[in-house]
Design an enzyme around this catalytic site. Structure first.
Site, PDB file in Angstrom:
ATOM      1  CB  SER A 125      -0.853  -0.012   1.266  1.00  0.00           C
ATOM      2  OG  SER A 125      -1.433   1.249   1.484  1.00  0.00           O
ATOM      3  CE1 TYR A 149      -3.746  -2.764   5.659  1.00  0.00           C
ATOM      4  CE2 TYR A 149      -3.312  -0.434   5.246  1.00  0.00           C
ATOM      5  CZ  TYR A 149      -3.573  -1.706   4.771  1.00  0.00           C
ATOM      6  OH  TYR A 149      -3.653  -1.934   3.414  1.00  0.00           O
ATOM      7  CE  LYS A 153      -1.407  -4.568   3.445  1.00  0.00           C
ATOM      8  NZ  LYS A 153      -1.695  -5.858   2.818  1.00  0.00           N
TER       9      LYS A 153
HETATM   10  P1  NAD Z   1     -10.999  -6.909   1.263  1.00  0.00           P
HETATM   11  O1  NAD Z   1     -11.212  -6.904   2.735  1.00  0.00           O
HETATM   12  O2  NAD Z   1     -12.171  -6.703   0.382  1.00  0.00           O
HETATM   13  O3  NAD Z   1     -10.285  -8.271   0.821  1.00  0.00           O
HETATM   14  C1  NAD Z   1      -9.445  -8.997   1.686  1.00  0.00           C
HETATM   15  C2  NAD Z   1      -9.969 -10.427   1.725  1.00  0.00           C
HETATM   16  O4  NAD Z   1      -9.130 -11.226   2.551  1.00  0.00           O
HETATM   17  C3  NAD Z   1     -11.389 -10.527   2.311  1.00  0.00           C
HETATM   18  O5  NAD Z   1     -12.193 -11.276   1.438  1.00  0.00           O
HETATM   19  C4  NAD Z   1     -11.187 -11.265   3.640  1.00  0.00           C
HETATM   20  O6  NAD Z   1     -12.304 -12.069   3.991  1.00  0.00           O
HETATM   21  C5  NAD Z   1      -9.930 -12.071   3.352  1.00  0.00           C
HETATM   22  N1  NAD Z   1      -9.126 -12.400   4.528  1.00  0.00           N
HETATM   23  C6  NAD Z   1      -8.745 -11.581   5.539  1.00  0.00           C
HETATM   24  N2  NAD Z   1      -7.991 -12.247   6.421  1.00  0.00           N
HETATM   25  C7  NAD Z   1      -7.884 -13.520   5.951  1.00  0.00           C
HETATM   26  C8  NAD Z   1      -7.250 -14.685   6.427  1.00  0.00           C
HETATM   27  N3  NAD Z   1      -6.563 -14.673   7.568  1.00  0.00           N
HETATM   28  N4  NAD Z   1      -7.349 -15.823   5.700  1.00  0.00           N
HETATM   29  C9  NAD Z   1      -8.053 -15.837   4.535  1.00  0.00           C
HETATM   30  N5  NAD Z   1      -8.689 -14.774   4.057  1.00  0.00           N
HETATM   31  C10 NAD Z   1      -8.605 -13.625   4.753  1.00  0.00           C
HETATM   32  O7  NAD Z   1      -9.856  -5.840   0.946  1.00  0.00           O
HETATM   33  P2  NAD Z   1      -9.306  -5.281  -0.428  1.00  0.00           P
HETATM   34  O8  NAD Z   1      -9.628  -3.841  -0.468  1.00  0.00           O
HETATM   35  O9  NAD Z   1      -9.700  -6.151  -1.548  1.00  0.00           O
HETATM   36  O10 NAD Z   1      -7.755  -5.401  -0.146  1.00  0.00           O
HETATM   37  C11 NAD Z   1      -6.969  -6.493  -0.600  1.00  0.00           C
HETATM   38  C12 NAD Z   1      -5.545  -6.274  -0.138  1.00  0.00           C
HETATM   39  O11 NAD Z   1      -5.072  -5.037  -0.660  1.00  0.00           O
HETATM   40  C13 NAD Z   1      -5.359  -6.195   1.371  1.00  0.00           C
HETATM   41  O12 NAD Z   1      -4.156  -6.847   1.714  1.00  0.00           O
HETATM   42  C14 NAD Z   1      -5.253  -4.711   1.633  1.00  0.00           C
HETATM   43  O13 NAD Z   1      -4.502  -4.425   2.782  1.00  0.00           O
HETATM   44  C15 NAD Z   1      -4.549  -4.232   0.381  1.00  0.00           C
HETATM   45  N6  NAD Z   1      -4.790  -2.807   0.069  1.00  0.00           N
HETATM   46  C16 NAD Z   1      -6.075  -2.361  -0.068  1.00  0.00           C
HETATM   47  C17 NAD Z   1      -6.312  -1.013  -0.322  1.00  0.00           C
HETATM   48  C18 NAD Z   1      -7.724  -0.455  -0.442  1.00  0.00           C
HETATM   49  O14 NAD Z   1      -7.891   0.749  -0.314  1.00  0.00           O
HETATM   50  N7  NAD Z   1      -8.747  -1.259  -0.684  1.00  0.00           N
HETATM   51  C19 NAD Z   1      -5.231  -0.135  -0.466  1.00  0.00           C
HETATM   52  C20 NAD Z   1      -3.941  -0.630  -0.339  1.00  0.00           C
HETATM   53  C21 NAD Z   1      -3.735  -1.982  -0.073  1.00  0.00           C
END
Ligand code: NAD
Ligand code: UDP
Length: 338
Positions: A125, A149, A153
């Site tokens: 991120s 958080y 990362k």
């Molecule tokens: P999201 O919460 O929609 O997707 C994450 C998924 O991981 C969810 O479906 C959740 O149920 C699953 N999950 C969580 N912990 C788990 C575990 N221990 N075992 C199995 N499954 C698990 O989030 P997103 O927005 O799709 O983000 C995906 C990734 O991208 C994350 O790592 C997040 O930190 C990163 N990210 C997201 C953003 C954003 O703004 N959306 C920005 C930067 C980075």
């Protein structure tokens, strides 16, 4: 044909990525514990792609469950999305964040190594840049974090670099996302936040659809053209496509790369509100309130490295982002439960 394992496969970014991977000719296998998603997301992906999406319900911290997945499926690479992502919650529940994100990733990598699967695309991120002093932000900018958080990362970036240095067979792409927004143009899948959204775009959408009275704009005294915070919003389908390009890159190149996925263009909160209401012809009432603690003023990417290494750049503009976000919101006012 071996599959690409998508951890967190039912989540917001992974569900869109699954579509792009299938369209590019990859096989996918989704794994999720559904802690922040629903199986319906994968059913919708299947509807869009006209084929079912194999999935496993499992937790990445469960080493025996991962062993079973790698023993029973042919997997060539992992795109690792699974993790917890709410900044505020991470300060209240740091151990859950370190356990899910850091310990979960270490477990995943251990199982991958045991099975000789050493290609990994990791969801990092822009938060790892902290309050960056120089815009646009290049990949070699100093890194820091101000909450658990972000720390998780940052730690994972170091852990993955150490892992790759210890065993050059590993090929790792660390993707630093800027601000993903929007939805698949079908309106069938999109962002489905639990409770009150933390992020700007889902909040705007919920105000527009009448679920919330008005948007609170956190501060209008930043050193930005209109005083409100500036971010690099990127359409989730562009972001998804970036993962396909990163995987294709890893098939050709050894080593570890850390790459920004952003557009290189910043928009302020008020510009986002204006674009959403003008393009979608819908009112978005708002009020200016105090700054949100921990927020930074401006953040946008230098997006040149992704173009240079992956041949990727964002293609969709702000109008696409707000239009697609609104279509998803209107068709699914209560998310996948609608
Ligand atoms: P999201 O919460 O929609 O997707 C994450 C998924 O991981 C969810 O479906 C959740 O149920 C699953 N999950 C969580 N912990 C788990 C575990 N221990 N075992 C199995 N499954 C698990 O989030 P997103 O927005 O799709 O983000 C995906 C990734 O991208 C994350 O790592 C997040 O930190 C990163 N990210 C997201 C953003 C954003 O703004 N959306 C920005 C930067 C980075
Ligand atoms: N923001 C806002 N009201 C909200 C949510 C966000 O004014 O209800 C602002 C926030 O202060 C920031 C921008 O919108 O300037 C993007 O916030 P978001 O939480 O979506 O992303 P991040 O701050 O993590 O980059």
């Amino acid at each position: 044909m071996p599959a690409i394992l998508l951890t967190g496969g039912a989540g917001y970014i992974a569900s869109h990525t699954a579509i792009c991977l299938l369209e590019a000719g990859f096989e996918v296998l989704a794994l999720d514990n559904f802690s922040n998603s629903q199986p319906q997301a994968l059913e919708r992906v299947a509807q869009i792609c006209g084929r079912s999406i194999p999935f496993v319900q499992a937790d990445i911290r469960d080493e025996a469950a991962l062993e079973h997945v790698f023993n029973t499926h042919q997997i060539s690479a992992v795109v690792h999305f699974a993790g917890l992502k709410a900044v505020g919650e991470s300060t209240e529940k740091p151990l859950e964040y370190y356990d899910n994100n850091v310990a979960g990733t270490v477990t995943l990598c251990r199982v991958m190594a045991r099975h000789g699967v050493k290609q990994l695309v990791f969801s990092s991120s822009a938060t790892v840049y902290g309050d960056a002093q120089k815009m646009p932000i290049c990949e070699d900018a100093p890194r820091s974090a101000t909450n658990p958080y972000g720390q998780s990362k940052l730690m994972l970036e170091y852990i993955l670099a150490d892992l790759q240095a210890s065993d050059p067979q590993w090929r790792i792409a660390v993707l630093r996302y800027f601000n993903p927004v929007g939805a698949h143009p079908s309106g069938l899948i999109g962002e489905n936040p639990n409770g009150i959204p933390n992020n700007l775009m889902p909040f705007i959408s919920q105000v527009a659809v009448g679920k919330r009275a008005k948007l609170s704009v956190f501060g209008d005294d930043y050193a930005t053209p209109d005083g409100t915070g500036v971010r690099d919003y990127i359409h989730v389908m562009d972001l998804a496509d970036g993962h396909v390009k990163a995987l294709q890159y890893l098939q050709q190149q050894a080593g570890l790369v850390a790459v920004n996925l952003g557009t290189g263009q910043g928009y302020s909160v008020l510009q986002m509100v204006k674009a959403f209401s003008e393009i979608n012809q819908v009112a978005v009432p708002y009020q200016i309130v105090a700054r949100r603690p921990g927020d930074i003023g401006t953040c946008y990417a230098d997006a040149r490295l992704a173009l240079q290494l992956f041949g990727w750049k964002a293609e969709r503009d702000l109008a696409d982002m707000v239009r697609d976000a609104w279509r998803w919101q209107q068709q699914n006012p209560d998310g996948y439960c609608s």
